[in-house]
Design a protein around this motif. Sequence first.
Motif, PDB file in Angstrom:
ATOM      1  N   ALA A  13      52.496  39.740  34.492  1.00  0.00           N
ATOM      2  CA  ALA A  13      52.663  38.806  33.360  1.00  0.00           C
ATOM      3  C   ALA A  13      52.857  37.358  33.803  1.00  0.00           C
ATOM      4  CB  ALA A  13      53.857  39.242  32.511  1.00  0.00           C
ATOM      5  N   ASN A  14      52.777  37.093  35.099  1.00  0.00           N
ATOM      6  CA  ASN A  14      53.034  35.731  35.583  1.00  0.00           C
ATOM      7  C   ASN A  14      51.834  34.809  35.450  1.00  0.00           C
ATOM      8  OD1 ASN A  14      52.165  37.658  37.631  1.00  0.00           O
ATOM      9  ND2 ASN A  14      52.155  35.935  39.047  1.00  0.00           N
ATOM     10  N   ARG A  15      50.621  35.375  35.294  1.00  0.00           N
ATOM     11  CA  ARG A  15      49.441  34.494  35.179  1.00  0.00           C
ATOM     12  C   ARG A  15      48.299  35.265  34.519  1.00  0.00           C
ATOM     13  NH1 ARG A  15      46.021  35.077  40.098  1.00  0.00           N
ATOM     14  NH2 ARG A  15      46.991  36.644  41.437  1.00  0.00           N
ATOM     15  N   GLY A  16      47.201  34.550  34.279  1.00  0.00           N
ATOM     16  CA  GLY A  16      45.995  35.192  33.760  1.00  0.00           C
ATOM     17  C   GLY A  16      46.202  35.846  32.399  1.00  0.00           C
ATOM     18  N   GLY A  18      47.651  38.629  31.643  1.00  0.00           N
ATOM     19  CA  GLY A  18      48.992  39.200  31.446  1.00  0.00           C
ATOM     20  C   GLY A  18      49.954  38.188  30.846  1.00  0.00           C
ATOM     21  N   LEU A  52      58.265  43.745  39.664  1.00  0.00           N
ATOM     22  CA  LEU A  52      57.491  44.995  39.666  1.00  0.00           C
ATOM     23  C   LEU A  52      56.161  44.840  40.397  1.00  0.00           C
ATOM     24  CD1 LEU A  52      57.033  47.913  38.862  1.00  0.00           C
ATOM     25  CD2 LEU A  52      56.298  47.161  36.604  1.00  0.00           C
ATOM     26  N   ASP A  53      56.120  45.429  41.594  1.00  0.00           N
ATOM     27  CA  ASP A  53      54.843  45.656  42.276  1.00  0.00           C
ATOM     28  C   ASP A  53      54.449  47.074  41.909  1.00  0.00           C
ATOM     29  OD1 ASP A  53      52.837  46.478  44.025  1.00  0.00           O
ATOM     30  OD2 ASP A  53      53.554  45.207  45.650  1.00  0.00           O
ATOM     31  N   THR A  55      52.354  49.068  42.918  1.00  0.00           N
ATOM     32  CA  THR A  55      51.974  49.989  43.996  1.00  0.00           C
ATOM     33  C   THR A  55      53.183  50.439  44.817  1.00  0.00           C
ATOM     34  OG1 THR A  55      51.559  48.215  45.600  1.00  0.00           O
ATOM     35  CG2 THR A  55      49.704  48.883  44.209  1.00  0.00           C
ATOM     36  N   SER A  79      43.832  43.997  40.771  1.00  0.00           N
ATOM     37  CA  SER A  79      43.358  43.302  41.970  1.00  0.00           C
ATOM     38  C   SER A  79      41.834  43.216  41.912  1.00  0.00           C
ATOM     39  CB  SER A  79      43.764  44.112  43.207  1.00  0.00           C
ATOM     40  OG  SER A  79      43.275  45.445  43.065  1.00  0.00           O
ATOM     41  N   ILE A 126      44.399  47.607  30.388  1.00  0.00           N
ATOM     42  CA  ILE A 126      43.367  46.582  30.480  1.00  0.00           C
ATOM     43  C   ILE A 126      42.252  47.080  31.393  1.00  0.00           C
ATOM     44  CG2 ILE A 126      42.844  44.178  30.983  1.00  0.00           C
ATOM     45  CD1 ILE A 126      44.880  44.682  28.639  1.00  0.00           C
ATOM     46  N   SER A 128      37.690  47.278  31.694  1.00  0.00           N
ATOM     47  CA  SER A 128      36.641  46.286  31.937  1.00  0.00           C
ATOM     48  C   SER A 128      35.300  46.830  31.469  1.00  0.00           C
ATOM     49  CB  SER A 128      36.602  46.009  33.442  1.00  0.00           C
ATOM     50  OG  SER A 128      35.519  45.173  33.769  1.00  0.00           O
ATOM     51  N   LYS A 145      38.151  50.711  38.317  1.00  0.00           N
ATOM     52  CA  LYS A 145      38.225  50.494  36.860  1.00  0.00           C
ATOM     53  C   LYS A 145      37.680  51.723  36.129  1.00  0.00           C
ATOM     54  CE  LYS A 145      40.224  46.823  35.429  1.00  0.00           C
ATOM     55  NZ  LYS A 145      41.707  46.902  35.277  1.00  0.00           N
ATOM     56  N   ASP A 177      42.102  33.427  37.367  1.00  0.00           N
ATOM     57  CA  ASP A 177      41.956  33.269  38.829  1.00  0.00           C
ATOM     58  C   ASP A 177      41.033  34.335  39.428  1.00  0.00           C
ATOM     59  OD1 ASP A 177      43.748  31.196  38.692  1.00  0.00           O
ATOM     60  OD2 ASP A 177      45.485  32.406  39.276  1.00  0.00           O
ATOM     61  N   MET A 178      41.032  35.521  38.819  1.00  0.00           N
ATOM     62  CA  MET A 178      40.296  36.653  39.397  1.00  0.00           C
ATOM     63  C   MET A 178      38.826  36.336  39.630  1.00  0.00           C
ATOM     64  SD  MET A 178      40.224  40.612  38.130  1.00  0.00           S
ATOM     65  CE  MET A 178      41.851  41.012  38.753  1.00  0.00           C
ATOM     66  N   ILE A 179      38.232  35.566  38.727  1.00  0.00           N
ATOM     67  CA  ILE A 179      36.802  35.259  38.895  1.00  0.00           C
ATOM     68  C   ILE A 179      36.578  33.742  38.903  1.00  0.00           C
ATOM     69  CG2 ILE A 179      35.927  37.461  38.011  1.00  0.00           C
ATOM     70  CD1 ILE A 179      35.256  35.736  35.390  1.00  0.00           C
TER      71      ILE A 179
HETATM   72  N1  LIG Z   1      39.134  38.127  34.853  1.00  0.00           N
HETATM   73  C1  LIG Z   1      38.171  38.944  34.460  1.00  0.00           C
HETATM   74  O1  LIG Z   1      37.006  38.538  34.367  1.00  0.00           O
HETATM   75  C2  LIG Z   1      38.483  40.378  34.099  1.00  0.00           C
HETATM   76  C3  LIG Z   1      37.488  41.127  33.460  1.00  0.00           C
HETATM   77  C4  LIG Z   1      37.770  42.432  33.070  1.00  0.00           C
HETATM   78  C5  LIG Z   1      38.999  42.971  33.320  1.00  0.00           C
HETATM   79  N2  LIG Z   1      39.961  42.244  33.953  1.00  0.00           N
HETATM   80  C6  LIG Z   1      41.257  42.865  34.190  1.00  0.00           C
HETATM   81  O2  LIG Z   1      42.252  42.086  33.540  1.00  0.00           O
HETATM   82  C7  LIG Z   1      43.522  42.319  34.179  1.00  0.00           C
HETATM   83  C8  LIG Z   1      44.188  40.977  34.437  1.00  0.00           C
HETATM   84  O3  LIG Z   1      43.415  40.267  35.367  1.00  0.00           O
HETATM   85  P1  LIG Z   1      43.291  38.665  35.337  1.00  0.00           P
HETATM   86  O4  LIG Z   1      41.898  38.347  35.010  1.00  0.00           O
HETATM   87  O5  LIG Z   1      44.394  38.104  34.537  1.00  0.00           O
HETATM   88  O6  LIG Z   1      43.489  38.370  36.886  1.00  0.00           O
HETATM   89  P2  LIG Z   1      44.470  37.417  37.698  1.00  0.00           P
HETATM   90  O7  LIG Z   1      44.586  36.104  37.026  1.00  0.00           O
HETATM   91  O8  LIG Z   1      43.968  37.510  39.094  1.00  0.00           O
HETATM   92  O9  LIG Z   1      45.887  38.127  37.564  1.00  0.00           O
HETATM   93  C9  LIG Z   1      46.128  39.367  38.168  1.00  0.00           C
HETATM   94  C10 LIG Z   1      47.572  39.717  37.887  1.00  0.00           C
HETATM   95  O10 LIG Z   1      47.820  41.033  38.412  1.00  0.00           O
HETATM   96  C11 LIG Z   1      48.947  40.941  39.272  1.00  0.00           C
HETATM   97  N3  LIG Z   1      48.922  41.984  40.299  1.00  0.00           N
HETATM   98  C12 LIG Z   1      47.959  42.260  41.196  1.00  0.00           C
HETATM   99  N4  LIG Z   1      48.340  43.296  41.976  1.00  0.00           N
HETATM  100  C13 LIG Z   1      49.574  43.671  41.544  1.00  0.00           C
HETATM  101  C14 LIG Z   1      50.508  44.660  41.937  1.00  0.00           C
HETATM  102  N5  LIG Z   1      50.247  45.496  42.965  1.00  0.00           N
HETATM  103  N6  LIG Z   1      51.673  44.785  41.252  1.00  0.00           N
HETATM  104  C15 LIG Z   1      51.949  43.948  40.231  1.00  0.00           C
HETATM  105  N7  LIG Z   1      51.133  42.952  39.836  1.00  0.00           N
HETATM  106  C16 LIG Z   1      49.963  42.831  40.491  1.00  0.00           C
HETATM  107  C17 LIG Z   1      48.889  39.540  39.853  1.00  0.00           C
HETATM  108  O11 LIG Z   1      50.149  39.224  40.414  1.00  0.00           O
HETATM  109  P3  LIG Z   1      50.316  38.127  41.607  1.00  0.00           P
HETATM  110  O12 LIG Z   1      50.383  36.780  40.942  1.00  0.00           O
HETATM  111  O13 LIG Z   1      51.588  38.534  42.280  1.00  0.00           O
HETATM  112  O14 LIG Z   1      49.110  38.260  42.497  1.00  0.00           O
HETATM  113  C18 LIG Z   1      48.553  38.758  38.591  1.00  0.00           C
HETATM  114  O15 LIG Z   1      49.699  38.610  37.785  1.00  0.00           O
HETATM  115  C19 LIG Z   1      43.211  43.130  35.435  1.00  0.00           C
HETATM  116  O16 LIG Z   1      43.499  44.490  35.202  1.00  0.00           O
HETATM  117  C20 LIG Z   1      41.712  42.939  35.625  1.00  0.00           C
HETATM  118  O17 LIG Z   1      41.132  44.018  36.322  1.00  0.00           O
HETATM  119  C21 LIG Z   1      39.736  40.952  34.347  1.00  0.00           C
END
Ligand SMILES: NC(=O)c1ccc[n+]([C@@H]2O[C@H](COP(=O)([O-])OP(=O)(O)OC[C@H]3O[C@@H](n4cnc5c(N)ncnc54)[C@H](OP(=O)(O)O)[C@@H]3O)[C@@H](O)[C@H]2O)c1
Length: 232
Positions: A13-16, A18, A52-53, A55, A79, A126, A128, A145, A177-179
């Motif tokens: 929930a810290n970014r993106g 979430g 909460l990690d 994994t 990830s 969540i 994809s 996924k 950030d992911m993409i």
């Molecule tokens: N962006 C896209 O285009 C896209 C498309 C389809 C689905 N999704 C899905 O949407 C969800 C959110 O992704 P996002 O786009 O918001 O990506 P993001 O901005 O990269 O954020 C990923 C989040 O997941 C956290 N995270 C990763 N590994 C973790 C772990 N082991 N334990 C706890 N937290 C963990 C990260 O924490 P840290 O800050 O500590 O790294 C960050 O808060 C994901 O499930 C992703 O697969 C994304």
Amino acid sequence: MDITGKTALVTGANRGLGRQLAVQLRDRGARVYAAARDPQGVDLAGVTPIALDITDPAQVAAAAQAASGVAILVNNAGSSTGASLLTGDLAAIRLEMDTHFFGTLAVTRAFAPQLAAQGSSAVLNILSALSWLSIPRSGAYCAAKSAEWSLTNALRLELAPQGTRVTALHVAYMDTDMIRHLDVPKSDPAAVAKLAIDGIEAGDAEIIADETSRRVLAGVSAGVAGLYPQVA
Ligand SMILES: NC(=O)c1ccc[n+]([C@@H]2O[C@H](COP(=O)([O-])OP(=O)(O)OC[C@H]3O[C@@H](n4cnc5c(N)ncnc54)[C@H](OP(=O)(O)O)[C@@H]3O)[C@@H](O)[C@H]2O)c1
């Protein structure tokens, strides 16, 4: 489901996305645990940060102990290593499964008793468009996924008797950030979060967030020729 007064927990929930999901839940009157690997990185007012990690089994158990009354669990943390299944680093491939599949499963198992105790509760996973479609550069992410999609369907059957409704959100490219490195049209994570929480309120089993996800889903019924015409 009326979200007002309910307790929710959002992973990552810290970014993106979430962070936006936590905002939506908070603004609709929920008490929100914003779970993050680094809880100090949670910059939202009016939520409770929690470490909460997903994994780390000890952290999952500790979070379930520390949080109480959770009626809405959002499995968002994810990830994206970009690992190819054929040539990628095996540790990266395992990380994708550990996060999306085993992490989501561990968190859901840990919170299932709390969800059961609420009478009516919800899990939002969540997923994809890549739960249904594989792309060569990211085979490990797509496989994870896809596994998480199957897990979602299994858990929706297993959790129904205790009054927990499971919702799958399928989305394609979002501006997070992911993409960040991809130059493609992206949807706004705030708009996707709104759709997702609207879906939870409406009791939807599945939320298809965009046209790409809808097209991919339609392609699944056409078999390999529908999704991979280049090799059919
Ligand atoms: N962006 C896209 O285009 C896209 C498309 C389809 C689905 N999704 C899905 O949407 C969800 C959110 O992704 P996002 O786009 O918001 O990506 P993001 O901005 O990269 O954020 C990923 C989040 O997941 C956290 N995270 C990763 N590994 C973790 C772990 N082991 N334990 C706890 N937290 C963990 C990260 O924490 P840290 O800050 O500590 O790294 C960050 O808060 C994901 O499930 C992703 O697969 C994304």
